[in-house]
Design a protein around this motif. Sequence first.
Motif, PDB file in Angstrom:
ATOM      1  N   SER A  11       0.833  -1.209   0.000  1.00  0.00           N
ATOM      2  CA  SER A  11       0.000   0.000   0.000  1.00  0.00           C
ATOM      3  C   SER A  11       0.864   1.255   0.000  1.00  0.00           C
ATOM      4  O   SER A  11       0.569   2.224  -0.708  1.00  0.00           O
ATOM      5  N   THR A  12       1.944   1.240   0.782  1.00  0.00           N
ATOM      6  CA  THR A  12       2.861   2.379   0.830  1.00  0.00           C
ATOM      7  C   THR A  12       3.538   2.583  -0.521  1.00  0.00           C
ATOM      8  O   THR A  12       3.688   3.724  -0.989  1.00  0.00           O
ATOM      9  N   ALA A  13       3.945   1.495  -1.175  1.00  0.00           N
ATOM     10  CA  ALA A  13       4.579   1.599  -2.492  1.00  0.00           C
ATOM     11  C   ALA A  13       3.609   2.198  -3.516  1.00  0.00           C
ATOM     12  O   ALA A  13       3.997   3.036  -4.339  1.00  0.00           O
ATOM     13  N   VAL A  14       2.350   1.787  -3.459  1.00  0.00           N
ATOM     14  CA  VAL A  14       1.342   2.334  -4.371  1.00  0.00           C
ATOM     15  C   VAL A  14       1.128   3.819  -4.070  1.00  0.00           C
ATOM     16  O   VAL A  14       1.082   4.649  -4.985  1.00  0.00           O
ATOM     17  N   TYR A  15       1.021   4.162  -2.790  1.00  0.00           N
ATOM     18  CA  TYR A  15       0.841   5.568  -2.418  1.00  0.00           C
ATOM     19  C   TYR A  15       2.018   6.420  -2.888  1.00  0.00           C
ATOM     20  O   TYR A  15       1.835   7.511  -3.433  1.00  0.00           O
ATOM     21  N   ASN A  16       3.249   5.917  -2.690  1.00  0.00           N
ATOM     22  CA  ASN A  16       4.437   6.669  -3.117  1.00  0.00           C
ATOM     23  C   ASN A  16       4.471   6.888  -4.628  1.00  0.00           C
ATOM     24  O   ASN A  16       4.979   7.901  -5.096  1.00  0.00           O
ATOM     25  N   ALA A  17       3.931   5.944  -5.381  1.00  0.00           N
ATOM     26  CA  ALA A  17       3.937   6.057  -6.841  1.00  0.00           C
ATOM     27  C   ALA A  17       2.811   6.957  -7.365  1.00  0.00           C
ATOM     28  O   ALA A  17       2.967   7.588  -8.407  1.00  0.00           O
ATOM     29  N   PHE A  18       1.684   7.031  -6.633  1.00  0.00           N
ATOM     30  CA  PHE A  18       0.517   7.734  -7.161  1.00  0.00           C
ATOM     31  C   PHE A  18       0.064   8.939  -6.336  1.00  0.00           C
ATOM     32  O   PHE A  18      -0.634   9.794  -6.858  1.00  0.00           O
ATOM     33  N   GLY A  19       0.399   9.001  -5.066  1.00  0.00           N
ATOM     34  CA  GLY A  19       0.062  10.165  -4.248  1.00  0.00           C
ATOM     35  C   GLY A  19      -1.356  10.184  -3.714  1.00  0.00           C
ATOM     36  O   GLY A  19      -2.055   9.168  -3.675  1.00  0.00           O
ATOM     37  N   ASP A  20      -1.781  11.393  -3.325  1.00  0.00           N
ATOM     38  CA  ASP A  20      -3.056  11.580  -2.631  1.00  0.00           C
ATOM     39  C   ASP A  20      -4.296  11.497  -3.505  1.00  0.00           C
ATOM     40  O   ASP A  20      -5.403  11.392  -2.987  1.00  0.00           O
ATOM     41  N   GLY A  21      -4.158  11.547  -4.794  1.00  0.00           N
ATOM     42  CA  GLY A  21      -5.320  11.583  -5.681  1.00  0.00           C
ATOM     43  C   GLY A  21      -6.048  10.261  -5.824  1.00  0.00           C
ATOM     44  O   GLY A  21      -7.025  10.179  -6.565  1.00  0.00           O
ATOM     45  N   ASP A  72     -11.049   2.891 -19.675  1.00  0.00           N
ATOM     46  CA  ASP A  72     -10.139   3.867 -20.293  1.00  0.00           C
ATOM     47  C   ASP A  72      -8.773   3.210 -20.472  1.00  0.00           C
ATOM     48  O   ASP A  72      -7.963   3.153 -19.550  1.00  0.00           O
ATOM     49  N   SER A  73      -8.510   2.698 -21.669  1.00  0.00           N
ATOM     50  CA  SER A  73      -7.292   1.913 -21.897  1.00  0.00           C
ATOM     51  C   SER A  73      -6.026   2.743 -21.746  1.00  0.00           C
ATOM     52  O   SER A  73      -4.999   2.233 -21.279  1.00  0.00           O
ATOM     53  N   ALA A  74      -6.030   4.010 -22.102  1.00  0.00           N
ATOM     54  CA  ALA A  74      -4.837   4.854 -21.951  1.00  0.00           C
ATOM     55  C   ALA A  74      -4.486   5.012 -20.472  1.00  0.00           C
ATOM     56  O   ALA A  74      -3.319   4.888 -20.075  1.00  0.00           O
ATOM     57  N   GLU A  75      -5.492   5.250 -19.651  1.00  0.00           N
ATOM     58  CA  GLU A  75      -5.268   5.388 -18.203  1.00  0.00           C
ATOM     59  C   GLU A  75      -4.798   4.059 -17.608  1.00  0.00           C
ATOM     60  O   GLU A  75      -3.866   4.021 -16.807  1.00  0.00           O
ATOM     61  N   ILE A  76      -5.424   2.969 -18.005  1.00  0.00           N
ATOM     62  CA  ILE A  76      -5.052   1.646 -17.494  1.00  0.00           C
ATOM     63  C   ILE A  76      -3.617   1.308 -17.878  1.00  0.00           C
ATOM     64  O   ILE A  76      -2.851   0.806 -17.051  1.00  0.00           O
ATOM     65  N   ASN A  77      -3.219   1.595 -19.112  1.00  0.00           N
ATOM     66  CA  ASN A  77      -1.848   1.310 -19.546  1.00  0.00           C
ATOM     67  C   ASN A  77      -0.827   2.144 -18.781  1.00  0.00           C
ATOM     68  O   ASN A  77       0.254   1.652 -18.422  1.00  0.00           O
ATOM     69  N   ASP A  78      -1.137   3.406 -18.518  1.00  0.00           N
ATOM     70  CA  ASP A  78      -0.249   4.265 -17.744  1.00  0.00           C
ATOM     71  C   ASP A  78      -0.084   3.730 -16.318  1.00  0.00           C
ATOM     72  O   ASP A  78       1.031   3.632 -15.799  1.00  0.00           O
ATOM     73  N   VAL A  79      -1.192   3.352 -15.700  1.00  0.00           N
ATOM     74  CA  VAL A  79      -1.146   2.817 -14.335  1.00  0.00           C
ATOM     75  C   VAL A  79      -0.396   1.493 -14.308  1.00  0.00           C
ATOM     76  O   VAL A  79       0.372   1.225 -13.372  1.00  0.00           O
ATOM     77  N   LEU A  80      -0.577   0.661 -15.317  1.00  0.00           N
ATOM     78  CA  LEU A  80       0.141  -0.614 -15.393  1.00  0.00           C
ATOM     79  C   LEU A  80       1.643  -0.391 -15.345  1.00  0.00           C
ATOM     80  O   LEU A  80       2.350  -1.015 -14.551  1.00  0.00           O
ATOM     81  N   GLU A  81       2.151   0.507 -16.160  1.00  0.00           N
ATOM     82  CA  GLU A  81       3.595   0.782 -16.179  1.00  0.00           C
ATOM     83  C   GLU A  81       4.088   1.268 -14.824  1.00  0.00           C
ATOM     84  O   GLU A  81       5.127   0.836 -14.324  1.00  0.00           O
TER      85      GLU A  81
END
Length: 141
Positions: A11-21, A72-81
């Motif tokens: 969870s911390t790793a995900v938070y560090n990669a994506f932030g508060d949003g 939304d495939s563009a958003e999903i692909n960005d999050v995947l990377e």
Amino acid sequence: MNVGAITSAVSTAVYNAFGDGYEIYTDRVTQGLHEPCFLVSCLSGTRGVDLGRRYARTAQFSVQYFPRVEGDSAEINDVLERLLEALETIEVDGRLLHGKDITGTPHDGMLTVTASYDGFVLHEEEQTEMQSVTTQTSAKE
């Protein structure tokens, strides 16, 4: 290294990669899911004896992503990377764990990324102490 500590580290790793949003859930949400969000859960765990008091542990985790707009495939692909990189190495109890077999699968308008983490646990053994010892010796002359 226990499942709760690994869940927290993921969870911390995900938070560090994506932030508060983004909301990050570690329990199933039946109503009121606020997209975009992540759901972190343990899929399986194993334990095997390695040497003596040392036990090998493996835990497989899933991180599901629910996008702002379903499918939304563009958003999903960005999050995947970003998730593939974020889950590569996590810190659990001051130790780094390297993720293995990290895979991502878009399906049903969302994304599921799985990763396995290996580690070792030492179990303390109870030692019984002797109360007293008596010895008798004799020497030949």
